[in-house]
Design a protein around this motif. Structure first.
Motif, PDB file in Angstrom:
ATOM      1  N   PRO A 104       0.851  -1.200   0.000  1.00  0.00           N
ATOM      2  CA  PRO A 104       0.000   0.000   0.000  1.00  0.00           C
ATOM      3  C   PRO A 104       0.884   1.246   0.000  1.00  0.00           C
ATOM      4  O   PRO A 104       1.953   1.248   0.605  1.00  0.00           O
ATOM      5  N   SER A 105       0.444   2.283  -0.687  1.00  0.00           N
ATOM      6  CA  SER A 105       1.186   3.549  -0.730  1.00  0.00           C
ATOM      7  C   SER A 105       1.187   4.197   0.648  1.00  0.00           C
ATOM      8  O   SER A 105       0.222   4.079   1.395  1.00  0.00           O
ATOM      9  N   SER A 106       2.269   4.899   0.974  1.00  0.00           N
ATOM     10  CA  SER A 106       2.336   5.589   2.262  1.00  0.00           C
ATOM     11  C   SER A 106       1.463   6.844   2.252  1.00  0.00           C
ATOM     12  O   SER A 106       1.079   7.347   3.294  1.00  0.00           O
ATOM     13  N   THR A 107       1.131   7.346   1.075  1.00  0.00           N
ATOM     14  CA  THR A 107       0.340   8.584   0.971  1.00  0.00           C
ATOM     15  C   THR A 107      -1.119   8.324   0.612  1.00  0.00           C
ATOM     16  O   THR A 107      -1.986   9.106   0.959  1.00  0.00           O
ATOM     17  N   ASP A 108      -1.394   7.212  -0.090  1.00  0.00           N
ATOM     18  CA  ASP A 108      -2.764   6.904  -0.505  1.00  0.00           C
ATOM     19  C   ASP A 108      -3.003   5.406  -0.312  1.00  0.00           C
ATOM     20  O   ASP A 108      -2.519   4.600  -1.104  1.00  0.00           O
ATOM     21  N   ARG A 109      -3.725   5.049   0.732  1.00  0.00           N
ATOM     22  CA  ARG A 109      -3.921   3.635   1.082  1.00  0.00           C
ATOM     23  C   ARG A 109      -4.623   2.832  -0.019  1.00  0.00           C
ATOM     24  O   ARG A 109      -4.555   1.611  -0.040  1.00  0.00           O
ATOM     25  N   ARG A 110      -5.329   3.514  -0.911  1.00  0.00           N
ATOM     26  CA  ARG A 110      -6.014   2.797  -2.000  1.00  0.00           C
ATOM     27  C   ARG A 110      -5.050   2.408  -3.107  1.00  0.00           C
ATOM     28  O   ARG A 110      -5.292   1.465  -3.848  1.00  0.00           O
ATOM     29  N   ALA A 111      -3.963   3.169  -3.224  1.00  0.00           N
ATOM     30  CA  ALA A 111      -2.992   2.912  -4.296  1.00  0.00           C
ATOM     31  C   ALA A 111      -1.971   1.876  -3.855  1.00  0.00           C
ATOM     32  O   ALA A 111      -1.635   1.775  -2.681  1.00  0.00           O
ATOM     33  N   ARG A 112      -1.494   1.091  -4.813  1.00  0.00           N
ATOM     34  CA  ARG A 112      -0.462   0.095  -4.543  1.00  0.00           C
ATOM     35  C   ARG A 112       0.844   0.576  -5.172  1.00  0.00           C
ATOM     36  O   ARG A 112       0.879   0.921  -6.343  1.00  0.00           O
ATOM     37  N   ILE A 113       1.885   0.586  -4.358  1.00  0.00           N
ATOM     38  CA  ILE A 113       3.189   0.956  -4.895  1.00  0.00           C
ATOM     39  C   ILE A 113       4.009  -0.321  -5.089  1.00  0.00           C
ATOM     40  O   ILE A 113       3.658  -1.379  -4.571  1.00  0.00           O
ATOM     41  N   VAL A 114       5.085  -0.200  -5.853  1.00  0.00           N
ATOM     42  CA  VAL A 114       5.975  -1.327  -6.068  1.00  0.00           C
ATOM     43  C   VAL A 114       7.250  -1.058  -5.284  1.00  0.00           C
ATOM     44  O   VAL A 114       7.951  -0.077  -5.545  1.00  0.00           O
ATOM     45  N   ALA A 115       7.510  -1.896  -4.291  1.00  0.00           N
ATOM     46  CA  ALA A 115       8.708  -1.762  -3.473  1.00  0.00           C
ATOM     47  C   ALA A 115       9.739  -2.790  -3.943  1.00  0.00           C
ATOM     48  O   ALA A 115       9.427  -3.981  -4.049  1.00  0.00           O
ATOM     49  N   VAL A 116      10.941  -2.324  -4.230  1.00  0.00           N
ATOM     50  CA  VAL A 116      12.014  -3.208  -4.685  1.00  0.00           C
ATOM     51  C   VAL A 116      12.708  -3.784  -3.456  1.00  0.00           C
ATOM     52  O   VAL A 116      13.027  -3.056  -2.510  1.00  0.00           O
ATOM     53  N   THR A 117      12.925  -5.084  -3.467  1.00  0.00           N
ATOM     54  CA  THR A 117      13.610  -5.739  -2.352  1.00  0.00           C
ATOM     55  C   THR A 117      15.112  -5.480  -2.451  1.00  0.00           C
ATOM     56  O   THR A 117      15.604  -4.982  -3.466  1.00  0.00           O
ATOM     57  N   GLU A 118      15.828  -5.851  -1.410  1.00  0.00           N
ATOM     58  CA  GLU A 118      17.299  -5.732  -1.411  1.00  0.00           C
ATOM     59  C   GLU A 118      17.891  -6.514  -2.586  1.00  0.00           C
ATOM     60  O   GLU A 118      18.751  -6.021  -3.302  1.00  0.00           O
ATOM     61  N   LYS A 119      17.401  -7.742  -2.761  1.00  0.00           N
ATOM     62  CA  LYS A 119      17.861  -8.572  -3.888  1.00  0.00           C
ATOM     63  C   LYS A 119      17.527  -7.877  -5.216  1.00  0.00           C
ATOM     64  O   LYS A 119      18.329  -7.875  -6.150  1.00  0.00           O
ATOM     65  N   GLY A 120      16.330  -7.280  -5.286  1.00  0.00           N
ATOM     66  CA  GLY A 120      15.901  -6.578  -6.488  1.00  0.00           C
ATOM     67  C   GLY A 120      16.808  -5.399  -6.822  1.00  0.00           C
ATOM     68  O   GLY A 120      17.121  -5.142  -7.981  1.00  0.00           O
ATOM     69  N   ALA A 121      17.238  -4.683  -5.788  1.00  0.00           N
ATOM     70  CA  ALA A 121      18.131  -3.539  -5.986  1.00  0.00           C
ATOM     71  C   ALA A 121      19.480  -3.997  -6.541  1.00  0.00           C
ATOM     72  O   ALA A 121      20.055  -3.349  -7.421  1.00  0.00           O
ATOM     73  N   GLN A 122      19.972  -5.132  -6.049  1.00  0.00           N
ATOM     74  CA  GLN A 122      21.235  -5.687  -6.565  1.00  0.00           C
ATOM     75  C   GLN A 122      21.081  -6.115  -8.023  1.00  0.00           C
ATOM     76  O   GLN A 122      21.956  -5.858  -8.846  1.00  0.00           O
ATOM     77  N   VAL A 123      19.952  -6.760  -8.333  1.00  0.00           N
ATOM     78  CA  VAL A 123      19.688  -7.204  -9.706  1.00  0.00           C
ATOM     79  C   VAL A 123      19.546  -5.996 -10.636  1.00  0.00           C
ATOM     80  O   VAL A 123      20.046  -6.006 -11.759  1.00  0.00           O
ATOM     81  N   ALA A 124      18.893  -4.930 -10.153  1.00  0.00           N
ATOM     82  CA  ALA A 124      18.712  -3.718 -10.967  1.00  0.00           C
ATOM     83  C   ALA A 124      20.066  -3.086 -11.304  1.00  0.00           C
ATOM     84  O   ALA A 124      20.276  -2.597 -12.418  1.00  0.00           O
ATOM     85  N   LYS A 125      20.979  -3.108 -10.347  1.00  0.00           N
ATOM     86  CA  LYS A 125      22.319  -2.570 -10.582  1.00  0.00           C
ATOM     87  C   LYS A 125      23.004  -3.371 -11.690  1.00  0.00           C
ATOM     88  O   LYS A 125      23.578  -2.816 -12.618  1.00  0.00           O
ATOM     89  N   ARG A 126      22.888  -4.681 -11.599  1.00  0.00           N
ATOM     90  CA  ARG A 126      23.484  -5.569 -12.616  1.00  0.00           C
ATOM     91  C   ARG A 126      22.787  -5.387 -13.965  1.00  0.00           C
ATOM     92  O   ARG A 126      23.439  -5.310 -14.999  1.00  0.00           O
TER      93      ARG A 126
END
Length: 161
Positions: A86-108
């Motif tokens: 859930p978004s921190s500003t709008d509970r109806r909206a869904r945000i996409v949170a990148v995991t630690e592993k995801g951040a490493q993969v994004a760098k690669r």
């Protein structure tokens, strides 16, 4: 007497841009597949890391329809690279949170993407590569900045990562 085809007076810019774009996308897809990602997955990870963004915002940035976005997020969640929250500003909206592993993969994956682009530009003499990038940037911000409303839908590439 048979009719003759009209002679071309200008370079076929449409073909040149379409062909290079298509081949570049196939090279990108192959390079990202080696690390288990699609171009869309890479695009979502990078944009979600920049700031808190909703699924809708990320879909627009990646030029994806709703269904494609859901499939992409399902794949990212299954791989443990991102999660819907859930978004921190709008509970109806869904945000996409990148995991630690995801951040490493994004760098690669960004290194992979940069490498594909570097290889393409590196195949040209340095001064030609600089002129090409400068000219394309000028077209993208100028004469070819905005699509024209076509009488019928024009099929286009879905990815902009």
């Amino acid at each position: 007497m048979t009719a003759m085809a009209p002679s071309r007076n200008e370079p076929d810019l449409s073909f040149l841009l379409d062909h290079t774009s298509h081949v570049l996308r196939t090279q990108m897809a192959a390079a990202l597949a080696e690390i288990g990602l699609t171009a869309r997955m890479h695009c979502v990870l990078v944009h979600a890391l920049q700031e808190e963004r909703t699924q809708i915002q990320l879909a627009e940035l990646g030029d994806m329809d709703k269904t494609t976005m859901v499939v992409t997020l399902d794949a990212l969640e299954k791989a443990g690279l991102a999660e819907r929250r859930p978004s921190s500003t709008d509970r109806r909206a869904r945000i996409v949170a990148v995991t630690e592993k995801g951040a490493q993969v994004a760098k690669r994956s960004q290194e992979v993407v940069d490498g594909v682009h570097r290889a393409a530009l590196g195949s040209l003499p340095e001064e030609e590569a600089e002129v090409l990038v400068r000219a394309l940037n000028r077209l993208v911000t100028g004469h070819l900045a905005t699509a024209v409303e076509a009488p019928q839908p024009v099929r286009r590439a879905r990815h902009r990562g």
